[in-house]
Design a protein around this motif. Structure first.
Motif, PDB file in Angstrom:
ATOM      1  N   LEU A   1      18.472  -0.080 -37.271  1.00  0.00           N
ATOM      2  CA  LEU A   1      18.926  -1.016 -38.395  1.00  0.00           C
ATOM      3  C   LEU A   1      17.822  -1.797 -38.946  1.00  0.00           C
ATOM      4  O   LEU A   1      17.099  -2.423 -38.217  1.00  0.00           O
ATOM      5  N   PHE A   2      17.854  -1.709 -40.269  1.00  0.00           N
ATOM      6  CA  PHE A   2      16.595  -2.542 -40.879  1.00  0.00           C
ATOM      7  C   PHE A   2      17.344  -3.663 -41.775  1.00  0.00           C
ATOM      8  O   PHE A   2      18.374  -3.433 -42.646  1.00  0.00           O
ATOM      9  N   ILE A   3      17.057  -4.892 -41.333  1.00  0.00           N
ATOM     10  CA  ILE A   3      17.632  -6.005 -41.741  1.00  0.00           C
ATOM     11  C   ILE A   3      16.621  -6.964 -42.526  1.00  0.00           C
ATOM     12  O   ILE A   3      15.653  -7.668 -41.981  1.00  0.00           O
ATOM     13  N   TYR A   4      17.137  -7.160 -43.562  1.00  0.00           N
ATOM     14  CA  TYR A   4      15.995  -7.761 -44.630  1.00  0.00           C
ATOM     15  C   TYR A   4      16.549  -9.377 -44.734  1.00  0.00           C
ATOM     16  O   TYR A   4      17.742  -9.722 -44.622  1.00  0.00           O
ATOM     17  N   ASN A   5      15.435 -10.200 -44.922  1.00  0.00           N
ATOM     18  CA  ASN A   5      15.650 -11.635 -44.899  1.00  0.00           C
ATOM     19  C   ASN A   5      15.863 -12.004 -46.439  1.00  0.00           C
ATOM     20  O   ASN A   5      15.239 -12.694 -46.982  1.00  0.00           O
ATOM     21  N   ALA A   6      17.232 -11.259 -47.039  1.00  0.00           N
ATOM     22  CA  ALA A   6      17.521 -11.504 -48.445  1.00  0.00           C
ATOM     23  C   ALA A   6      19.058 -11.162 -48.394  1.00  0.00           C
ATOM     24  O   ALA A   6      19.502 -10.663 -47.643  1.00  0.00           O
ATOM     25  N   ASN A   7      19.604 -12.119 -49.464  1.00  0.00           N
ATOM     26  CA  ASN A   7      20.991 -11.687 -49.554  1.00  0.00           C
ATOM     27  C   ASN A   7      21.282 -10.685 -50.599  1.00  0.00           C
ATOM     28  O   ASN A   7      20.467 -10.506 -51.393  1.00  0.00           O
ATOM     29  N   SER A   8      22.302  -9.965 -50.409  1.00  0.00           N
ATOM     30  CA  SER A   8      22.758  -8.750 -51.357  1.00  0.00           C
ATOM     31  C   SER A   8      22.902  -9.301 -52.686  1.00  0.00           C
ATOM     32  O   SER A   8      23.463 -10.582 -52.947  1.00  0.00           O
TER      33      SER A   8
ATOM     34  N   LEU B   1      16.207  -3.118 -35.537  1.00  0.00           N
ATOM     35  CA  LEU B   1      17.106  -3.032 -34.475  1.00  0.00           C
ATOM     36  C   LEU B   1      17.130  -1.504 -34.027  1.00  0.00           C
ATOM     37  O   LEU B   1      17.348  -0.870 -35.215  1.00  0.00           O
ATOM     38  N   LYS B   2      17.720  -1.456 -32.970  1.00  0.00           N
ATOM     39  CA  LYS B   2      18.078   0.030 -32.482  1.00  0.00           C
ATOM     40  C   LYS B   2      19.637  -0.147 -32.080  1.00  0.00           C
ATOM     41  O   LYS B   2      19.894  -1.080 -31.205  1.00  0.00           O
ATOM     42  N   HIS B   3      20.421   0.690 -32.552  1.00  0.00           N
ATOM     43  CA  HIS B   3      21.931   0.681 -32.232  1.00  0.00           C
ATOM     44  C   HIS B   3      22.254   1.913 -31.584  1.00  0.00           C
ATOM     45  O   HIS B   3      22.166   3.005 -32.118  1.00  0.00           O
ATOM     46  N   GLU B   4      22.488   1.725 -30.301  1.00  0.00           N
ATOM     47  CA  GLU B   4      22.601   3.225 -29.625  1.00  0.00           C
ATOM     48  C   GLU B   4      23.681   2.715 -28.536  1.00  0.00           C
ATOM     49  O   GLU B   4      23.615   1.551 -27.476  1.00  0.00           O
TER      50      GLU B   4
ATOM     51  N   THR C   1      16.416  -4.910 -30.071  1.00  0.00           N
ATOM     52  CA  THR C   1      15.284  -5.220 -30.905  1.00  0.00           C
ATOM     53  C   THR C   1      14.229  -4.408 -30.890  1.00  0.00           C
ATOM     54  O   THR C   1      13.723  -4.126 -29.685  1.00  0.00           O
ATOM     55  N   VAL C   2      13.777  -3.820 -32.045  1.00  0.00           N
ATOM     56  CA  VAL C   2      12.689  -2.897 -32.126  1.00  0.00           C
ATOM     57  C   VAL C   2      11.317  -3.598 -32.410  1.00  0.00           C
ATOM     58  O   VAL C   2      10.556  -3.596 -31.710  1.00  0.00           O
TER      59      VAL C   2
ATOM     60  N   LYS D   1       6.737   4.123 -34.922  1.00  0.00           N
ATOM     61  CA  LYS D   1       6.530   5.536 -34.169  1.00  0.00           C
ATOM     62  C   LYS D   1       6.473   5.207 -32.757  1.00  0.00           C
ATOM     63  O   LYS D   1       6.772   6.002 -31.926  1.00  0.00           O
ATOM     64  N   LEU D   2       5.449   4.136 -32.411  1.00  0.00           N
ATOM     65  CA  LEU D   2       5.010   3.742 -31.310  1.00  0.00           C
ATOM     66  C   LEU D   2       6.285   3.308 -30.328  1.00  0.00           C
ATOM     67  O   LEU D   2       6.325   3.411 -28.952  1.00  0.00           O
ATOM     68  N   GLN D   3       7.364   2.612 -30.791  1.00  0.00           N
ATOM     69  CA  GLN D   3       8.495   2.002 -30.124  1.00  0.00           C
ATOM     70  C   GLN D   3       9.355   2.902 -30.219  1.00  0.00           C
ATOM     71  O   GLN D   3      10.115   2.799 -29.187  1.00  0.00           O
ATOM     72  N   LEU D   4       9.349   4.095 -30.703  1.00  0.00           N
ATOM     73  CA  LEU D   4      10.536   4.901 -30.498  1.00  0.00           C
ATOM     74  C   LEU D   4      10.324   6.302 -29.721  1.00  0.00           C
ATOM     75  O   LEU D   4       9.177   6.603 -29.151  1.00  0.00           O
TER      76      LEU D   4
END
Length: 115
Positions: free
Chosen positions: A4-11, A82-85, A91-92, A112-115
């Motif tokens: 999950l990629f969460i941007y610090n901006a609103n839609s 984030l990782k949702h599993e 948190t990644v 790649k190193l985190q996964l």
């Protein structure tokens, strides 16, 4: 497993217009380091787009307001990856780490190193 990629901006279109203007006028003060890494002023960064297309990772992308609507009980600082599993979110890469990454290639290596 899903990233999950969460941007610090609103839609929204108006927010996108303000964000593009901010990136043009004062890129060093733009508040979303994740967006600055994965997107140019008006489009997705080419290296990032290629990584996403070639990756076998399941990815979802959210603006912070969209994420908070879908996951109202998750309290965090944005941006984040984030990782949702198995119904768990971990948190990644957090905002502090993302703020230190200087280019999209480094972001891809860190992922790649985190996964």
């Amino acid at each position: 497993m899903k990233l999950l990629f969460i941007y610090n901006a609103n839609s929204g279109k108006l927010n996108a217009l303000f964000d593009a203007g901010h990136k043009l006028m004062s890129p060093s003060t733009y508040k979303c380091s994740l967006c600055a890494l994965t997107h140019n002023t008006f489009s997705e960064n080419r290296s990032w787009k290629e990584f996403r297309a070639e990756s076998n990772l399941d990815m979802e992308f959210y603006h912070k307001d969209e994420f908070e609507t879908k996951f109202p009980n998750v309290n965090m600082t944005y941006p984040a990856i984030l990782k949702h599993e198995a119904q768990q979110i971990s948190t990644v890469l957090n905002a502090d780490v993302l703020n230190e990454i200087s280019n999209v290639e480094d972001l891809i290596v860190r992922l790649k190193l985190q996964l």
